[in-house]
Design a protein around this motif. Structure first.
Motif, mmCIF file in Angstrom:
data_model
loop_
_atom_site.group_PDB
_atom_site.id
_atom_site.type_symbol
_atom_site.label_atom_id
_atom_site.label_comp_id
_atom_site.label_asym_id
_atom_site.label_seq_id
_atom_site.Cartn_x
_atom_site.Cartn_y
_atom_site.Cartn_z
ATOM 1 N N ALA A 87 0.873 -1.195 0.052
ATOM 2 C CA ALA A 87 0.005 -0.068 0.147
ATOM 3 C C ALA A 87 0.990 1.315 -0.003
ATOM 4 O O ALA A 87 0.562 2.075 -0.701
ATOM 5 N N ALA A 119 -3.277 3.411 -2.368
ATOM 6 C CA ALA A 119 -2.909 2.532 -1.258
ATOM 7 C C ALA A 119 -4.051 1.697 -0.689
ATOM 8 O O ALA A 119 -3.866 0.693 -0.340
ATOM 9 N N LEU A 120 -5.423 1.940 -1.259
ATOM 10 C CA LEU A 120 -6.409 1.228 -0.532
ATOM 11 C C LEU A 120 -6.375 -0.184 -1.354
ATOM 12 O O LEU A 120 -6.929 -1.019 -0.812
ATOM 13 N N HIS A 121 -5.940 -0.093 -2.573
ATOM 14 C CA HIS A 121 -6.233 -1.344 -3.296
ATOM 15 C C HIS A 121 -5.584 -2.730 -2.801
ATOM 16 O O HIS A 121 -6.298 -3.564 -2.696
ATOM 17 N N LEU A 153 -4.705 -3.184 0.139
ATOM 18 C CA LEU A 153 -5.348 -3.632 1.446
ATOM 19 C C LEU A 153 -6.926 -4.166 1.304
ATOM 20 O O LEU A 153 -7.066 -5.219 1.902
#
Length: 106
Positions: free
Chosen positions: A66, A87-89, A91
């Motif tokens: 991330a 960054a979310l991908h 996670l």
């Protein structure tokens, strides 16, 4: 007289909505994973010994991925919402995989 909304503004609004939905889904999936694992710790669900190791071993690589995705996106000059989405991908990939595995879907 109203000013027409440019396609760029519409795309930006859609990107913000998508990023918000991704963040919301991350929160929901993470809470469900915690609930499944808590139930297993309390004896309500079966749990293998490897699950305890997996709980701790999966986090550093996911957060490193991330951070790397966010950094590369930021250095690429993208908007802040795109940095957050990047960054979310990784996670979301991890929480979704855990939820499917723990929930018996995979």
């Amino acid at each position: 007289m109203t000013t027409p909304v440019s396609p760029t503004a519409n795309e930006f609004s859609r990107d913000l909505l998508d990023t918000g939905m991704e963040a919301t889904m991350l929160a929901v999936e993470a809470n469900m994973v915690v609930a499944y694992r808590t139930g297993a710790f309390c004896g309500f669900r079966p749990m293998s010994g490897a699950e305890i190791h997996r709980m701790f071993a999966e986090k550093p690589p996911a957060f490193a991925a991330a951070a790397m995705a966010a950094g590369l996106t930021a250095f690429g000059g993208q908007r802040p919402d795109q940095v957050i989405a990047a960054a979310l991908h990784p996670l979301r990939t991890e929480t979704n995989r855990n939820l499917r595995r723990l929930g018996g879907e995979a």
